[in-house]
Motif scaffolding. Structure first.
Motif, PDB file in Angstrom:
ATOM      1  N   PHE A  56      10.611  25.720  19.666  1.00  0.00           N
ATOM      2  CA  PHE A  56      10.701  25.838  18.184  1.00  0.00           C
ATOM      3  C   PHE A  56      12.024  27.670  18.131  1.00  0.00           C
ATOM      4  O   PHE A  56      13.339  26.521  17.157  1.00  0.00           O
ATOM      5  N   LYS A  57      12.165  28.069  18.993  1.00  0.00           N
ATOM      6  CA  LYS A  57      13.807  28.572  18.841  1.00  0.00           C
ATOM      7  C   LYS A  57      14.765  28.205  18.773  1.00  0.00           C
ATOM      8  O   LYS A  57      15.873  28.104  18.318  1.00  0.00           O
ATOM      9  N   MET A  58      14.304  27.477  20.608  1.00  0.00           N
ATOM     10  CA  MET A  58      15.029  27.127  20.647  1.00  0.00           C
ATOM     11  C   MET A  58      15.780  25.652  19.667  1.00  0.00           C
ATOM     12  O   MET A  58      16.657  25.475  19.193  1.00  0.00           O
ATOM     13  N   MET A  59      14.935  24.740  18.667  1.00  0.00           N
ATOM     14  CA  MET A  59      15.669  24.020  18.192  1.00  0.00           C
ATOM     15  C   MET A  59      16.337  25.061  16.633  1.00  0.00           C
ATOM     16  O   MET A  59      16.829  24.085  16.133  1.00  0.00           O
ATOM     17  N   LEU A  60      15.782  26.415  16.403  1.00  0.00           N
ATOM     18  CA  LEU A  60      16.809  27.069  15.280  1.00  0.00           C
ATOM     19  C   LEU A  60      17.510  27.563  15.821  1.00  0.00           C
ATOM     20  O   LEU A  60      19.018  27.977  14.839  1.00  0.00           O
ATOM     21  N   GLU A  61      17.724  27.550  17.461  1.00  0.00           N
ATOM     22  CA  GLU A  61      19.628  28.258  17.831  1.00  0.00           C
ATOM     23  C   GLU A  61      20.116  27.172  17.742  1.00  0.00           C
ATOM     24  O   GLU A  61      21.464  27.841  18.052  1.00  0.00           O
ATOM     25  N   GLN A  62      19.739  25.799  18.861  1.00  0.00           N
ATOM     26  CA  GLN A  62      20.371  25.581  19.571  1.00  0.00           C
ATOM     27  C   GLN A  62      20.078  23.892  18.993  1.00  0.00           C
ATOM     28  O   GLN A  62      19.463  23.332  18.204  1.00  0.00           O
ATOM     29  N   PRO A  63      21.226  22.407  19.292  1.00  0.00           N
ATOM     30  CA  PRO A  63      22.782  23.144  20.357  1.00  0.00           C
ATOM     31  C   PRO A  63      23.434  23.561  19.675  1.00  0.00           C
ATOM     32  O   PRO A  63      23.116  22.971  17.978  1.00  0.00           O
ATOM     33  N   ASN A  64      25.000  23.760  19.584  1.00  0.00           N
ATOM     34  CA  ASN A  64      26.215  23.836  18.858  1.00  0.00           C
ATOM     35  C   ASN A  64      26.799  23.054  19.398  1.00  0.00           C
ATOM     36  O   ASN A  64      27.549  23.456  20.438  1.00  0.00           O
ATOM     37  N   ILE A  65      27.226  21.752  18.928  1.00  0.00           N
ATOM     38  CA  ILE A  65      27.834  20.893  20.148  1.00  0.00           C
ATOM     39  C   ILE A  65      29.464  20.625  18.688  1.00  0.00           C
ATOM     40  O   ILE A  65      29.104  20.453  17.136  1.00  0.00           O
ATOM     41  N   GLU A  66      30.084  20.636  18.756  1.00  0.00           N
ATOM     42  CA  GLU A  66      31.563  20.750  17.836  1.00  0.00           C
ATOM     43  C   GLU A  66      31.145  19.440  17.799  1.00  0.00           C
ATOM     44  O   GLU A  66      31.597  18.350  18.139  1.00  0.00           O
ATOM     45  N   LEU A  67      31.614  18.632  15.957  1.00  0.00           N
ATOM     46  CA  LEU A  67      32.098  17.513  16.245  1.00  0.00           C
ATOM     47  C   LEU A  67      33.622  16.948  17.351  1.00  0.00           C
ATOM     48  O   LEU A  67      33.311  15.725  17.238  1.00  0.00           O
ATOM     49  N   GLU A  68      34.111  17.493  17.060  1.00  0.00           N
ATOM     50  CA  GLU A  68      35.457  17.608  17.793  1.00  0.00           C
ATOM     51  C   GLU A  68      35.374  17.389  19.006  1.00  0.00           C
ATOM     52  O   GLU A  68      36.231  16.564  19.134  1.00  0.00           O
ATOM     53  N   SER A  69      34.274  17.957  19.217  1.00  0.00           N
ATOM     54  CA  SER A  69      34.019  17.267  21.222  1.00  0.00           C
ATOM     55  C   SER A  69      33.673  16.392  21.377  1.00  0.00           C
ATOM     56  O   SER A  69      33.573  15.460  22.903  1.00  0.00           O
ATOM     57  N   LEU A  70      33.168  15.055  19.972  1.00  0.00           N
ATOM     58  CA  LEU A  70      33.005  13.691  20.480  1.00  0.00           C
ATOM     59  C   LEU A  70      34.095  13.267  20.531  1.00  0.00           C
ATOM     60  O   LEU A  70      34.422  12.030  21.237  1.00  0.00           O
ATOM     61  N   LYS A  71      35.384  13.356  20.024  1.00  0.00           N
ATOM     62  CA  LYS A  71      36.112  12.468  20.589  1.00  0.00           C
ATOM     63  C   LYS A  71      37.019  11.655  21.447  1.00  0.00           C
ATOM     64  O   LYS A  71      37.407  10.818  21.949  1.00  0.00           O
ATOM     65  N   ASP A  72      36.672  12.624  22.702  1.00  0.00           N
ATOM     66  CA  ASP A  72      36.838  12.514  24.213  1.00  0.00           C
ATOM     67  C   ASP A  72      35.678  11.574  24.588  1.00  0.00           C
ATOM     68  O   ASP A  72      35.905  11.002  25.508  1.00  0.00           O
ATOM     69  N   VAL A  73      34.563  11.206  24.021  1.00  0.00           N
ATOM     70  CA  VAL A  73      33.452  10.522  24.712  1.00  0.00           C
ATOM     71  C   VAL A  73      34.177   8.988  24.546  1.00  0.00           C
ATOM     72  O   VAL A  73      34.016   8.555  23.217  1.00  0.00           O
ATOM     73  N   ASN A  74      33.793   8.739  25.297  1.00  0.00           N
ATOM     74  CA  ASN A  74      33.909   6.996  25.008  1.00  0.00           C
ATOM     75  C   ASN A  74      33.281   5.585  25.907  1.00  0.00           C
ATOM     76  O   ASN A  74      32.924   5.005  26.455  1.00  0.00           O
ATOM     77  N   VAL A  75      31.967   6.864  25.884  1.00  0.00           N
ATOM     78  CA  VAL A  75      30.568   6.184  26.609  1.00  0.00           C
ATOM     79  C   VAL A  75      29.797   5.020  25.519  1.00  0.00           C
ATOM     80  O   VAL A  75      29.891   5.199  24.270  1.00  0.00           O
ATOM     81  N   PRO A  76      30.129   3.714  25.184  1.00  0.00           N
ATOM     82  CA  PRO A  76      29.501   3.008  24.640  1.00  0.00           C
ATOM     83  C   PRO A  76      27.719   3.469  24.093  1.00  0.00           C
ATOM     84  O   PRO A  76      27.105   3.685  25.072  1.00  0.00           O
ATOM     85  N   THR A  77      28.117   4.031  23.160  1.00  0.00           N
ATOM     86  CA  THR A  77      27.137   3.855  22.480  1.00  0.00           C
ATOM     87  C   THR A  77      26.137   3.818  21.235  1.00  0.00           C
ATOM     88  O   THR A  77      27.400   3.280  20.276  1.00  0.00           O
ATOM     89  N   ILE A  78      24.965   3.264  21.193  1.00  0.00           N
ATOM     90  CA  ILE A  78      24.384   3.222  19.895  1.00  0.00           C
ATOM     91  C   ILE A  78      23.457   4.718  19.666  1.00  0.00           C
ATOM     92  O   ILE A  78      22.939   5.550  20.413  1.00  0.00           O
ATOM     93  N   VAL A  79      23.789   4.786  18.375  1.00  0.00           N
ATOM     94  CA  VAL A  79      23.291   5.939  17.412  1.00  0.00           C
ATOM     95  C   VAL A  79      22.091   5.373  16.452  1.00  0.00           C
ATOM     96  O   VAL A  79      22.350   4.461  15.865  1.00  0.00           O
TER      97      VAL A  79
END
Length: 237
Positions: free
Chosen positions: A158-181
């Motif tokens: 639970f503590k992990m979910m309350l504090e993490q992750p911390n992924i910046e949206l900007e960092s996704l711009k360089d991800v080119n792996v074909p992805t289905i969300v």
């Protein structure tokens, strides 16, 4: 070191242990074809995928993994997504899997995305189910619930979910792996989270599961089989 335990006599199904990143990683492998890794969510184990594996194994070699501190994998004092990312990276390298695809649900989706950010050429394709980038993506009532549960239990998950992750949206711009969300219409996270992820990544599509919540379209379900088959076997953009 790899320890094989046959689960069903005469069946091409094995529950296996491998030492990677200095811990024991427990996983199930079955099927034939290109490698497909399945990563479960917080507090679960790989058995949430048992029903869909029965279909996926016809088309892929499926590696369903127990994350550290889950299932029959090693229990440690390290509760970070960063270390879990390294676990999966070392797992892939240990087993010499070449360009595996990944299905990640919830925590598994976080791990998959962080893996793609850190190791750009590692993954073939990925399906990210019920993903969040930050704890603030939780809807307010769910975040409050987690706070209360942690206060009562002091469960590090639970503590992990309350504090993490911390992924910046900007960092996704360089991800080119074909992805289905993929997300439930009534997910734990705000819909804008999924829209932002799909719109920011270079090669991503979004699927909203109408009438479903965070997990009831994947846990003990096989309703995404056709979507996975079409996505993972289809040509990339």
């Amino acid at each position: 070191f790899i320890n094989y335990r046959m689960r069903k006599k005469g069946a091409k199904r094995m529950e296996v242990e491998v030492i990677a990143n200095n811990i024991k990683i427990n996983y199930n492998v079955e099927g034939e074809g290109d490698p497909l890794i399945l990563l479960h969510g917080s507090g679960e184990d790989y058995h949430i995928f048992d029903k869909i594996i029965k279909k996926l194994k016809k088309n892929f070699t499926v590696y369903a993994i127990d994350s550290r501190n889950h299932g029959r994998s090693s229990k440690t004092d390290d509760f970070t997504y960063e270390i879990m990312v390294e676990d999966i990276y070392q797992f892939i390298k240990k087993l010499n899997l070449e360009k595996p695809s990944i299905v990640g649900f919830s925590d598994g989706a976080i791990i998959s995305l962080m893996l793609a950010i850190k190791y750009p050429n590692l993954i073939n394709k990925m399906a990210l189910l019920g993903l969040n980038l930050k704890p603030t993506d939780f809807k307010k009532n769910m975040y409050s619930y987690l706070v209360k549960e942690y206060e009562k239990s002091k469960n590090p998950l639970f503590k992990m979910m309350l504090e993490q992750p911390n992924i910046e949206l900007e960092s996704l711009k360089d991800v080119n792996v074909p992805t289905i969300v993929i997300a439930g219409e009534n997910d734990l996270f705000y819909k804008k989270t999924f829209l932002n992820v799909a719109n920011t990544m270079q090669n991503a599509i979004l699927k909203i599961m109408l009438g479903h919540d965070h997990s009831n379209y994947i846990i003990d379900q096989d309703i995404l089989y056709e979507d996975f088959l079409s996505f993972f076997n289809g040509s990339t953009k």
